[in-house]
Design an enzyme around this catalytic site. Sequence first.
Site, mmCIF file in Angstrom:
data_model
loop_
_atom_site.group_PDB
_atom_site.id
_atom_site.type_symbol
_atom_site.label_atom_id
_atom_site.label_comp_id
_atom_site.label_asym_id
_atom_site.label_seq_id
_atom_site.Cartn_x
_atom_site.Cartn_y
_atom_site.Cartn_z
ATOM 1 N N ASP A 37 155.745 10.193 -74.376
ATOM 2 C CA ASP A 37 156.664 11.323 -74.580
ATOM 3 C C ASP A 37 156.075 12.498 -75.347
ATOM 4 O O ASP A 37 154.971 12.389 -75.995
ATOM 5 C CB ASP A 37 157.656 10.837 -74.994
ATOM 6 C CG ASP A 37 158.832 11.780 -75.610
ATOM 7 O OD1 ASP A 37 159.250 12.499 -74.407
ATOM 8 O OD2 ASP A 37 159.231 11.977 -76.624
ATOM 9 N N ARG A 38 156.463 13.746 -74.696
ATOM 10 C CA ARG A 38 155.895 14.954 -75.550
ATOM 11 C C ARG A 38 156.622 15.136 -76.932
ATOM 12 O O ARG A 38 156.159 15.024 -77.855
ATOM 13 C CB ARG A 38 156.065 16.181 -74.727
ATOM 14 C CG ARG A 38 155.180 17.217 -75.046
ATOM 15 C CD ARG A 38 155.546 18.552 -74.310
ATOM 16 N NE ARG A 38 156.792 19.115 -74.773
ATOM 17 C CZ ARG A 38 156.953 20.291 -74.200
ATOM 18 N NH1 ARG A 38 156.358 20.993 -73.323
ATOM 19 N NH2 ARG A 38 158.227 20.984 -74.831
ATOM 20 N N ASP A 39 157.913 15.537 -76.756
ATOM 21 C CA ASP A 39 158.597 15.975 -77.964
ATOM 22 C C ASP A 39 159.245 14.924 -78.874
ATOM 23 O O ASP A 39 159.709 14.269 -78.405
ATOM 24 C CB ASP A 39 159.709 16.837 -77.582
ATOM 25 C CG ASP A 39 159.187 18.144 -76.808
ATOM 26 O OD1 ASP A 39 158.369 18.680 -77.091
ATOM 27 O OD2 ASP A 39 159.914 18.244 -75.559
ATOM 28 N N ASP A 45 159.659 18.143 -82.242
ATOM 29 C CA ASP A 45 160.524 18.189 -81.448
ATOM 30 C C ASP A 45 161.254 19.601 -81.894
ATOM 31 O O ASP A 45 161.975 19.852 -82.711
ATOM 32 C CB ASP A 45 161.561 17.282 -81.396
ATOM 33 C CG ASP A 45 162.831 17.511 -80.465
ATOM 34 O OD1 ASP A 45 162.444 18.439 -79.343
ATOM 35 O OD2 ASP A 45 163.696 16.858 -80.273
ATOM 36 N N TYR A 48 164.022 23.071 -76.616
ATOM 37 C CA TYR A 48 163.822 24.079 -75.695
ATOM 38 C C TYR A 48 162.483 24.967 -76.105
ATOM 39 O O TYR A 48 162.639 26.159 -75.849
ATOM 40 C CB TYR A 48 165.070 24.810 -75.488
ATOM 41 C CG TYR A 48 166.372 24.086 -75.152
ATOM 42 C CD1 TYR A 48 166.150 23.018 -74.031
ATOM 43 C CD2 TYR A 48 167.296 24.128 -75.834
ATOM 44 C CE1 TYR A 48 167.327 22.281 -73.999
ATOM 45 C CE2 TYR A 48 168.272 23.276 -75.695
ATOM 46 C CZ TYR A 48 168.295 22.590 -74.625
ATOM 47 O OH TYR A 48 169.419 21.602 -74.619
ATOM 48 N N THR A 79 157.620 13.853 -69.782
ATOM 49 C CA THR A 79 158.775 14.758 -70.474
ATOM 50 C C THR A 79 159.963 15.342 -69.717
ATOM 51 O O THR A 79 159.706 15.631 -68.720
ATOM 52 C CB THR A 79 157.882 15.707 -71.098
ATOM 53 O OG1 THR A 79 158.973 16.735 -72.029
ATOM 54 C CG2 THR A 79 157.018 16.695 -70.176
ATOM 55 N N ARG A 125 164.815 12.401 -64.443
ATOM 56 C CA ARG A 125 165.118 12.383 -65.948
ATOM 57 C C ARG A 125 165.311 11.321 -66.696
ATOM 58 O O ARG A 125 166.145 10.362 -66.355
ATOM 59 C CB ARG A 125 166.402 13.524 -66.047
ATOM 60 C CG ARG A 125 166.911 13.662 -67.349
ATOM 61 C CD ARG A 125 168.224 14.655 -67.169
ATOM 62 N NE ARG A 125 168.864 14.758 -68.577
ATOM 63 C CZ ARG A 125 168.514 15.597 -69.674
ATOM 64 N NH1 ARG A 125 167.426 16.117 -69.545
ATOM 65 N NH2 ARG A 125 169.091 15.520 -70.689
ATOM 66 N N LYS A 126 164.538 11.024 -67.708
ATOM 67 C CA LYS A 126 164.525 9.958 -68.426
ATOM 68 C C LYS A 126 166.111 9.872 -69.014
ATOM 69 O O LYS A 126 166.423 10.697 -69.391
ATOM 70 C CB LYS A 126 163.604 9.974 -69.584
ATOM 71 C CG LYS A 126 162.129 9.757 -69.254
ATOM 72 C CD LYS A 126 161.221 9.872 -70.421
ATOM 73 C CE LYS A 126 161.045 11.410 -71.108
ATOM 74 N NZ LYS A 126 160.010 11.331 -71.992
#
Length: 254
Positions: A37-39, A45, A48, A79, A125-126
């Site tokens: 995962d990224r953020d 995090d 946006y 992500t 979308r996760k």
Amino acid sequence: MTRPTGPWLLSGRNGPTGVRQPPHDPGGPLPAAVLFDRDGTLVADVPYNGDPSRVALMPGAREAVDAVRAAGIPVGVVTNQSGVARGLLTPRQVEDVRLRVEELLGPFDVWAVCPHGPGEGCGCRKPAPGLVLAACRRLAVPPGRTVVIGDIGADVEAARAAGAHGILVPTTATRLEETAGADTTAADLLAAVRLVLDPAPAAAPAGQPRRNPGTATGEWRSSPAGPAGAPRRHPAAPAAAPRGHPALPTGEPR
């Protein structure tokens, strides 16, 4: 209503496909790929975020990703970026942030990005499995031999739905029930990678509990929850506080 298209698939800087040949035995105990995962997992995090200057690595991120690469395992990013659908991010901003992440962490073999909003009904979308499945297809690896590492329940739920193996690294954004529901947790990103890279001895005989995975995980070819009746894998993890994401309703995946 038109159904959303699939995720954006972006390659890193390793060539036309971004895929490297892993030197380890593809049928051995190591996973075929690791997706992050990224953020909240690789980088802090920032809701946006479209500003590359605001990208900051999570503790141990560079060391963790480098360790997976050193083992010859392809690495990718999966992500959710619903800011695109909400009109808060442009595709160019998403790409600028991606390039900054690669400046800090090196190239990834694949990026799978969901630009859709939570009400659009997409399959990527996760916690839906689409991002994980798309990344596995791009890398030509089976989901069942893929590990997904993330910081919230949607990450490990997406892994489970895709047939992959999820590892939760709780942060202050992780809800207590998400930690309790994860098949595997790790105290931090480096601990998660150690679980991935340290092969365990052969599985215990039927009826005997498996080893605590604080030092090993076993081969990444079995069900992530283990045989019926076997305990879930839960190495020590920090206490998780209720999620307090400043820009999203409580409980909504990013």
